[in-house]
Design an enzyme around this catalytic site. Sequence first.
Site, PDB file in Angstrom:
ATOM      1  N   HIS A 181      23.733-103.135   4.640  1.00 47.77           N
ATOM      2  CA  HIS A 181      25.009-102.424   4.123  1.00 47.77           C
ATOM      3  C   HIS A 181      24.799-102.048   2.627  1.00 47.77           C
ATOM      4  CE1 HIS A 181      29.190-101.152   4.358  1.00 47.77           C
ATOM      5  NE2 HIS A 181      29.183-101.427   2.974  1.00 47.77           N
ATOM      6  N   GLU A 182      24.453-103.120   2.099  1.00 44.43           N
ATOM      7  CA  GLU A 182      24.204-102.797   0.534  1.00 44.43           C
ATOM      8  C   GLU A 182      22.915-101.916   0.328  1.00 44.43           C
ATOM      9  OE1 GLU A 182      26.835-103.570  -1.108  1.00 44.43           O
ATOM     10  OE2 GLU A 182      27.799-104.821   0.310  1.00 44.43           O
ATOM     11  N   HIS A 233      23.531 -98.327   0.423  1.00 46.22           N
ATOM     12  CA  HIS A 233      24.533 -97.655  -0.813  1.00 46.22           C
ATOM     13  C   HIS A 233      23.360 -96.991  -1.763  1.00 46.22           C
ATOM     14  CE1 HIS A 233      28.650 -98.291   0.205  1.00 46.22           C
ATOM     15  NE2 HIS A 233      28.453 -99.575   0.135  1.00 46.22           N
ATOM     16  N   GLU A 245      31.169 -95.596   2.148  1.00 44.52           N
ATOM     17  CA  GLU A 245      31.300 -96.836   2.798  1.00 44.52           C
ATOM     18  C   GLU A 245      31.294 -96.540   4.317  1.00 44.52           C
ATOM     19  OE1 GLU A 245      31.286 -99.241   1.436  1.00 44.52           O
ATOM     20  OE2 GLU A 245      32.116 -99.359  -0.504  1.00 44.52           O
TER      21      GLU A 245
END
Length: 632
Positions: A486-487, A490, A509
């Site tokens: 997930h990170e 980004h 997000e």
Amino acid sequence: METQLDPMKDDLPLMANTSYMLLKHYVLDLDVDFKSKVIEGSIVLFFETGSQYRKTISAGKECCQSQFDETCEMRASEPCHIPMINVSTCSSKTECNDFAVSGKEEEATSDENSNHSNNEQASGISSSKDCCDIEDHGNKDFLLVLDCCDLSVLKVEEVDVAAVSGIEKFTRSAELAGVSKELENLRNRIVHELVTLPADRWKEQLYYFTHCSQAPGCGELLFTTGTWSLEIRKSGIQSPADFPHAIRIWYKTKPEGRSVTWTTDQSGRPCVYTMGSPINNRALFPCQEPPIALSTWQASVRTAAGFVVLMSGENSAEPVQLREGILSWYYYVSMPMPASTFTIAVGCWQEVKQQSFKQKAAIGTNTEFALPSSQTDLRWHEEICGHVEYPCRFQNPAARLQAVIPYRVFAPWCLMESCEEYLLQLVPQCLSAAYATLGTHPFSRLDILIVPSNFSSLGMASPHIIFLSQSVLPGGSHLCGTRLCHEIAHAWFGLAIGARDWTEEWISEGFATFLEDIFWARAQQQLSHDEIKEQQELKALLRWRRLRDEVQNSEEELQVLRPKKESTGEVSESGASVVKYGLKAEKNFMQVHYLKGYFLLRSLARKIGEVSYLASLRKFVVKFHGQLVLSQ
């Protein structure tokens, strides 16, 4: 006439008048004192005149800053809009070839005892409307407004950049263009030439930024501080074009400042870090917070020996001993980024390492599925990047073939074994899976830090550094891997591509939540296709239930993906605006923007097929990296 801003107590005001002066580069020079829980030092700011105001030479007159709606003629020697297509610059909000906002996760809750009312904000808000200060004798001075909160500002001064050795090379074009040799105009012209150097001269630019930041002061400037702003003026200067374009601010943070948290790590040692505050970094240094204000930065941070300084920076900094017991750490970035993405963590962190043969084996097993992506990458990047000029990895042939960027993992001493067992092995797998999905990594390296237990989120991504909660470690490979994916996502959605309006956080997000499943599926090579799909369907069901519960048990106004509706992306004439519900405490615990965005993207992928949809995302990344976008 511009409407006066009147944000509610739950809205975060962005006070900086970026339309008049736009920040291009920060130079921070700071000392971290754990005894007093204060960060103290100076910051030098380099500006360009903003898009709403240009000094008129041909007409021989100046526009009053209270009439900025009037169209001013521009100097022939300057570009037709601010900023120009050059390194460390960005285009105007109407052209929006900008960089991205921070990929912050569920942000820390703001202090409930803090005063967010607007009774004390009047001076800052009205000044960003009028941008002038009326003195007793009737003159109107231009007022520079910066975002600032919880800081003790000690002194503000103009920097004499003309005193720097070798700076003469930046005055030659000024002489050819017939620019006045008056010293003040010359200083501003030097700054203009410096911030607009082409991308292939970024090292030279960094060199002169460093030396200009060390130049002597040449006159103190008047300033006042408000609840949300720092207002600076120079007596007799009535236009942004004549206002000093290089200023130095001496200041110190306050122990209760909300941009950083002073705490102890899991081993009981003191540390301080930016924890993703709703007010971003304005309590760490005076800045321009609106997303349009893209800048580069460099920072020298001094602290006691035994502490490690990690930061958003392109370089893996090595400490330099200044004197016994004191170390200095230096970081820089050459890619323009919003000030809100600046991240720092100072503590007794230990680097987690494993035997070299294990690391090579981990990387070797994950490069196979990355090869098809790298081949198509070469074809996609034949087109010219759409962003402003900077040293872009998408145009670097070696970077385009790099499936796993250099990485380091840091943690408190007591968590090193857990990190080595799970996290360290997963990093190359997840990086390679991300590369296989989206192509070129936007950033050249990555640090990962297990932050203290008071961190209220599972993770937070910033340029070159990811914060992870200790909570992901006991969950084994699955929880650790999915959060890491997930990170990492980004880096593309949230940082390389971000929302032009911070209220549209679903763009960051929602994409990261959708892509974490794709990355993690590729990283788990031991699972069959059916097992992967079963895993993803189960996660979708759990997300649906969480979304349903949130919708049933939260205020309807907080569930809207575009709370500003038709006015999304709009700012006031000065450049000031508000982030709607940016300070509302409940919002920090909500997942609705993650989940609604995820289900929207999931439905699109199912409609046209996942393979086709991911191919379109790769093209989207190529087209829009380095820019800010709206939902449309």
